[in-house]
Design a protein around this motif. Sequence first.
Motif, PDB file in Angstrom:
ATOM      1  N   ASP A 102       0.403  -1.270   0.035  1.00 36.48           N
ATOM      2  CA  ASP A 102      -0.208   0.482   0.143  1.00 36.48           C
ATOM      3  C   ASP A 102       0.870   0.830   0.020  1.00 36.48           C
ATOM      4  N   SER A 103       1.982   1.017   0.680  1.00 32.53           N
ATOM      5  CA  SER A 103       2.539   2.440   1.049  1.00 32.53           C
ATOM      6  C   SER A 103       3.641   2.876  -0.520  1.00 32.53           C
ATOM      7  N   GLY A 104       3.676   1.856  -1.289  1.00 34.05           N
ATOM      8  CA  GLY A 104       4.756   1.517  -2.315  1.00 34.05           C
ATOM      9  C   GLY A 104       6.075   1.611  -1.611  1.00 34.05           C
ATOM     10  N   MET A 105       6.521   1.019  -0.730  1.00 35.11           N
ATOM     11  CA  MET A 105       7.682   1.672  -0.243  1.00 35.11           C
ATOM     12  C   MET A 105       9.198   0.829  -1.156  1.00 35.11           C
ATOM     13  N   ARG A 106      10.355   1.180  -0.418  1.00 33.12           N
ATOM     14  CA  ARG A 106      11.198   1.462  -1.954  1.00 33.12           C
ATOM     15  C   ARG A 106      12.371  -0.088  -1.150  1.00 33.12           C
ATOM     16  N   LEU A 107      11.850   0.024   0.288  1.00 35.26           N
ATOM     17  CA  LEU A 107      13.411  -0.770   1.029  1.00 35.26           C
ATOM     18  C   LEU A 107      12.566  -1.043   2.311  1.00 35.26           C
ATOM     19  N   MET A 108      13.356  -1.994   2.911  1.00 39.31           N
ATOM     20  CA  MET A 108      13.314  -1.991   4.635  1.00 39.31           C
ATOM     21  C   MET A 108      14.053  -2.640   5.390  1.00 39.31           C
ATOM     22  N   ILE A 109      14.567  -1.443   6.348  1.00 39.56           N
ATOM     23  CA  ILE A 109      15.466  -1.469   7.305  1.00 39.56           C
ATOM     24  C   ILE A 109      15.070  -2.523   8.796  1.00 39.56           C
ATOM     25  N   THR A 110      15.834  -3.809   8.891  1.00 40.92           N
ATOM     26  CA  THR A 110      15.445  -4.765   9.981  1.00 40.92           C
ATOM     27  C   THR A 110      16.618  -5.335  10.383  1.00 40.92           C
ATOM     28  N   ASP A 111      15.683  -6.445  11.485  1.00 42.84           N
ATOM     29  CA  ASP A 111      16.960  -7.194  12.031  1.00 42.84           C
ATOM     30  C   ASP A 111      17.217  -8.747  11.523  1.00 42.84           C
ATOM     31  N   GLU A 112      18.264  -9.160  12.026  1.00 43.95           N
ATOM     32  CA  GLU A 112      17.881 -10.550  12.307  1.00 43.95           C
ATOM     33  C   GLU A 112      16.260 -11.339  13.136  1.00 43.95           C
ATOM     34  N   ALA A 113      15.826 -11.223  13.798  1.00 46.49           N
ATOM     35  CA  ALA A 113      13.982 -11.608  14.380  1.00 46.49           C
ATOM     36  C   ALA A 113      13.622 -11.144  13.400  1.00 46.49           C
ATOM     37  N   ARG A 114      13.478 -10.133  12.763  1.00 47.60           N
ATOM     38  CA  ARG A 114      12.206  -9.998  12.091  1.00 47.60           C
ATOM     39  C   ARG A 114      12.769 -10.473   9.936  1.00 47.60           C
ATOM     40  N   ALA A 115      13.746 -10.244   9.382  1.00 49.35           N
ATOM     41  CA  ALA A 115      13.910 -10.553   8.739  1.00 49.35           C
ATOM     42  C   ALA A 115      13.291 -11.486   7.755  1.00 49.35           C
ATOM     43  N   ARG A 116      13.678 -12.694   8.495  1.00 49.34           N
ATOM     44  CA  ARG A 116      12.672 -14.222   7.781  1.00 49.34           C
ATOM     45  C   ARG A 116      11.262 -13.883   6.819  1.00 49.34           C
ATOM     46  N   GLU A 117      10.434 -13.490   8.863  1.00 41.61           N
ATOM     47  CA  GLU A 117       9.689 -13.064   8.461  1.00 41.61           C
ATOM     48  C   GLU A 117       9.228 -12.330   7.412  1.00 41.61           C
ATOM     49  N   VAL A 118      10.022 -10.977   7.313  1.00 42.78           N
ATOM     50  CA  VAL A 118       9.333  -9.830   6.412  1.00 42.78           C
ATOM     51  C   VAL A 118       9.693 -10.337   4.466  1.00 42.78           C
ATOM     52  N   ILE A 119      10.844 -11.561   4.318  1.00 43.26           N
ATOM     53  CA  ILE A 119      11.436 -11.851   3.774  1.00 43.26           C
ATOM     54  C   ILE A 119      10.181 -12.902   2.830  1.00 43.26           C
ATOM     55  N   GLU A 120       9.934 -13.594   4.259  1.00 40.23           N
ATOM     56  CA  GLU A 120       8.124 -14.383   3.179  1.00 40.23           C
ATOM     57  C   GLU A 120       7.198 -13.751   3.396  1.00 40.23           C
ATOM     58  N   ALA A 121       7.006 -12.886   3.510  1.00 35.59           N
ATOM     59  CA  ALA A 121       6.162 -11.682   3.506  1.00 35.59           C
ATOM     60  C   ALA A 121       5.958 -11.620   1.950  1.00 35.59           C
ATOM     61  N   VAL A 122       7.354 -10.053   1.695  1.00 35.59           N
ATOM     62  CA  VAL A 122       7.228  -9.708   0.514  1.00 35.59           C
ATOM     63  C   VAL A 122       8.362 -10.268  -0.365  1.00 35.59           C
ATOM     64  N   PRO A 123       8.815 -11.152  -0.655  1.00 31.92           N
ATOM     65  CA  PRO A 123      10.364 -11.504  -0.989  1.00 31.92           C
ATOM     66  C   PRO A 123      10.789 -10.811  -1.753  1.00 31.92           C
ATOM     67  N   GLU A 124      10.457  -9.912  -3.117  1.00 32.26           N
ATOM     68  CA  GLU A 124      10.674  -8.934  -3.812  1.00 32.26           C
ATOM     69  C   GLU A 124      11.415  -7.924  -2.869  1.00 32.26           C
ATOM     70  N   LEU A 125      10.838  -7.702  -1.899  1.00 32.65           N
ATOM     71  CA  LEU A 125      11.334  -6.031  -1.298  1.00 32.65           C
ATOM     72  C   LEU A 125      12.528  -6.647  -0.715  1.00 32.65           C
ATOM     73  N   PRO A 126      13.526  -5.717  -1.680  1.00 33.99           N
ATOM     74  CA  PRO A 126      15.270  -4.552  -1.348  1.00 33.99           C
ATOM     75  C   PRO A 126      15.042  -4.323   0.902  1.00 33.99           C
ATOM     76  N   LEU A 127      16.323  -5.543   1.519  1.00 37.56           N
ATOM     77  CA  LEU A 127      15.463  -5.988   2.530  1.00 37.56           C
ATOM     78  C   LEU A 127      17.536  -4.745   2.932  1.00 37.56           C
ATOM     79  N   LEU A 128      17.467  -4.165   4.488  1.00 29.95           N
ATOM     80  CA  LEU A 128      19.159  -3.720   4.791  1.00 29.95           C
ATOM     81  C   LEU A 128      18.722  -3.850   5.904  1.00 29.95           C
ATOM     82  N   TYR A 129      20.107  -4.548   6.672  1.00 28.36           N
ATOM     83  CA  TYR A 129      20.155  -4.953   8.151  1.00 28.36           C
ATOM     84  C   TYR A 129      20.708  -3.950   8.688  1.00 28.36           C
ATOM     85  N   GLY A 130      19.917  -3.086   9.814  1.00 26.96           N
ATOM     86  CA  GLY A 130      19.939  -1.730  10.069  1.00 26.96           C
ATOM     87  C   GLY A 130      20.478  -2.038  11.882  1.00 26.96           C
ATOM     88  N   SER A 131      21.314  -3.668  11.950  1.00 25.37           N
ATOM     89  CA  SER A 131      21.966  -3.489  13.416  1.00 25.37           C
ATOM     90  C   SER A 131      23.315  -3.909  13.546  1.00 25.37           C
TER      91      SER A 131
END
Length: 528
Positions: A102-131
């Motif tokens: 809905d937001s048209g998100m360009r990328l997401m900053i996440t951490d190890e505890a949440r990265a897998r769930e985010v990847i499974e929810a939106v595998p096409e979304l670029p992620l950066l590790y922010g920890s």
Amino acid sequence: MRIFTVSTVGALVDSAAQQYGPRPALQDGALSLTFDELRERAVRTAAALGRAGVRRGDRVGVCMAKSADQAIAVLGVLLADAILVPVLPKLKREGVAHIVRDSGMRLMITDEARAREVIEAVPELPLLYGSEADVDPSLILPRLRGSESPDGGRAGASIGPDVAAIIYSSGSTGRPKGIMVTHRNITDGARITAQYLGVGPDDRIGSLLSLNFDYGLNQLWQALLTGACLCLHELVFPADAFRFLHEQRITVLPVMPVIITRLFDPRLLRRRPSYDLSAVRCVSTSGGAVSQRMIDDLAGVFPAAEVFLMYGLTEAFRSTYLEPDQLAKRPNSIGRAIPDVEILVLDEDLREVGPGERGELVHRGGCVSKGYWNAPEATAARFRSLPQFPGERVVFSGDIVTRDEEGYLYFVGRRDAMIKTSGYRVSPTEVEEIAAGFPAVETCTAVGVRNIEIGEDIALFYSSTGAEPVDEEALRSFLKDRLPSHMVPRYLWRRDAFPVTGNGGKIDRQELAAEAAMLVSGPGDEDR
């Protein structure tokens, strides 16, 4: 106390470093950052986002556990002139995917505890590790910050009216809507709140709140504005929280009713804390009704604290507050307008009602947001103009209130069916959409049941597709797997038929809500 006038988060960060540079700004366990260090790390983060292709106006998600890293990521997004989209870490896949798309998100900053769930929810979304912690090598996520020096200062292109954040909050129907909060909304909210709470450079703010919503984030903005130190703590066990308040010599403590309930839960807190908590001079509450028992609990452990009861809505951050000296005199009031705000109480014909008469609370002035992201019809319904204020948009809250002769307001109820639980505003439709996916459920309706501890419990009425009873344990498990914990119904009740209204045969939510209240009421339930 001198508070500089700024209109963007970038200017807020720069001003804080200039005024309070070597003073402590952020405390996270053993980690302590000065205002200079906080700015330097935020600038590095902004530079890293620029190298990752983030441009002005891009939406960047932050889905992390509460930490200094999360605060730095939040500031870095805004210093990069991007738009912050906080994502609650406990959201399930469907909720994360909705916000991302809905937001048209360009990328997401996440951490190890949440990265897998985010990847499974939106595998096409670029992620950066922010920890700063070691990353799981199996995730192979790029780090957000490198060791190279930032290129010059921050970009600083944003101005006050620009959208700074999209905060997702449930609407009365359908999926959560994103509320567009501007840089000026943020800085005005910090200035106004710091003014009536009297926050200054000698204060230490206890952060028990989430940094994913306006109330929790406001503590970060206040710290930057006033030179106070923001001390982070993840509330799990009350004893640990009271020890934190003692050891950090917290002076300002923002809470919600659900946090007060947890702090004094007799199942978790065997005895009153013996720590010296006399440093706490101010407790502020928002997010729901506060009972006399909660006030008594606060007074019992914070003997020097003044308690400020506050009311607000994300669409305008903060609308009213009740002064501490009015607490005993008007225990059920939500107070009067905060500085730089006018509160109207209007009837259906948009006329101001008299004392004791019911009307809708309408907010004008400070902190009015830009409306809902990608939802022009919902924006037009809630953000409207009034003839007496040409060229201005005001916010219709949907809350029905009364006002006494001295102008103090009293909450009556919601115009719509919104359920407010544990500090969250939950759309019944969101719960119903998930419950309807259970194979044996034919029709269902969610309603709120008053519970002073958390605002409201959620009750779900349902009918089944067959003659056999629904396996309620299986249904509850189904809901727990697909809904955040605060949205899982406490009560499940089967009905063979649903009451309907006279206009088009719609399900009569008011009748079901009354039935739910009767089903849970009983002797000794004075606080419900």
